[in-house]
Design an enzyme around this catalytic site. Structure first.
Site, mmCIF file in Angstrom:
data_model
loop_
_atom_site.group_PDB
_atom_site.id
_atom_site.type_symbol
_atom_site.label_atom_id
_atom_site.label_comp_id
_atom_site.label_asym_id
_atom_site.label_seq_id
_atom_site.Cartn_x
_atom_site.Cartn_y
_atom_site.Cartn_z
ATOM 1 N N CYS A 94 42.911 39.335 42.197
ATOM 2 C CA CYS A 94 42.464 38.010 42.634
ATOM 3 C C CYS A 94 43.008 37.700 44.036
ATOM 4 C CB CYS A 94 42.845 36.942 41.607
ATOM 5 S SG CYS A 94 41.855 35.422 41.768
ATOM 6 N N HIS B 35 40.376 39.283 36.827
ATOM 7 C CA HIS B 35 41.676 39.442 36.184
ATOM 8 C C HIS B 35 41.580 40.441 35.032
ATOM 9 C CE1 HIS B 35 43.770 36.189 38.309
ATOM 10 N NE2 HIS B 35 42.588 35.603 38.332
ATOM 11 N N GLU C 93 44.679 41.400 33.598
ATOM 12 C CA GLU C 93 46.014 41.320 33.010
ATOM 13 C C GLU C 93 46.147 40.258 31.927
ATOM 14 O OE1 GLU C 93 46.240 38.085 36.186
ATOM 15 O OE2 GLU C 93 45.022 39.838 35.692
#
Length: 254
Positions: A100, A189, A191
């Site tokens: 990001c 994202h 994670e």
């Protein structure tokens, strides 16, 4: 600087992580790194922590945050952060993974352009691998289209010279790119965990972009909407992490 040791250091690898807000940490990657025996140091730049010497680290991982890459007056630490990214990637030639804001910082540090997108992109969505992405080692074993989780308002508008787009969608033309042999940026994202959405909703800038993108009613349901997708996100994150570890291991052996 917060040093996270997995004792013993079975992998022999050491990672440096730049964070820009305490709730945007490596997320599920922490579990994978613990399993692999990787030692990593986290630097909380927004809290004023200094950037350490870069030479001891095999990879630099730069997380997201509510800041924008051009806000150097508001966040002066962005200047040394970009310089460190540039040195790590160009001078040291070591692997990099930006997520990001970290994706956008890679582009900006190397001469690309980042600007606000037409509308914020928030929540689950798909990206398509380009021909280059389909053959890139970072995406080995991952399908296309790929289900992802988004939360951004800015985007990479122009790649740095030599950059190559690896993934895209209609909302954002540069969802992933590579610079050189081993520096990667991901706009989305990978994670996330079950704590990600509830924690990020507490950040005013994120809450505002969430309501702008989804409307108040759907925004309130985002955590529930995402929960059912977490097993698939975790599987994709593990595959990407394994691929990145192979890239780092090969680079460290040279």
């Amino acid at each position: 600087m917060n040093s996270i040791a997995t004792s013993p250091n079975r992998s022999g690898l050491r990672f440096l992580v730049f964070q820009h807000v305490d709730v945007e940490h490596p997320g599920i990657f922490r579990e994978f790194w613990r399993e692999a025996g990787i030692v990593w140091d986290a630097v909380e730049l927004d809290a004023g922590e200094p950037i350490p010497a870069l030479e001891p680290y095999d990879a630099l991982i730069v997380m997201g945050g509510p800041q924008d890459v051009w806000q150097e007056d508001e966040h002066p630490w962005l200047v040394p952060e970009k310089a460190a990214i540039r040195r790590f990637v160009q001078e040291l030639g070591r692997p990099y993974l930006g997520i990001c804001l970290g994706h956008q910082l890679l582009a900006a540090a190397l001469g690309g352009e980042v600007r606000l997108g037409k509308t914020p992109e928030v929540g689950p969505g798909e990206v398509e691998l380009t021909a280059a992405g389909a053959t890139d080692p970072l995406f080995a074993g991952l399908s296309s289209p790929l289900q992802t989780f988004q939360w951004h308002g800015a985007e990479v508008a122009t790649l740095p010279a030599g950059g190559e787009v690896l993934a895209r969608n209609d909302a954002c033309a540069v969802q992933a790119f590579r610079f050189g042999p081993a520096a990667y940026g991901l706009q989305y994202h990978v994670e996330i965990t079950d704590r990600t959405v509830p924690e990020w909703q507490q950040i005013p800038a994120y809450a505002a972009s969430l309501e702008t993108a989804l409307g108040r009613e759907r925004a309130a349901k985002l955590a529930d909407e995402t929960t059912g997708l977490l097993p698939g996100f975790a599987e994709a994150a593990r595959r990407l992490n394994d691929n990145f570890l192979q890239i780092v291991t090969r680079a460290a052996a040279r």
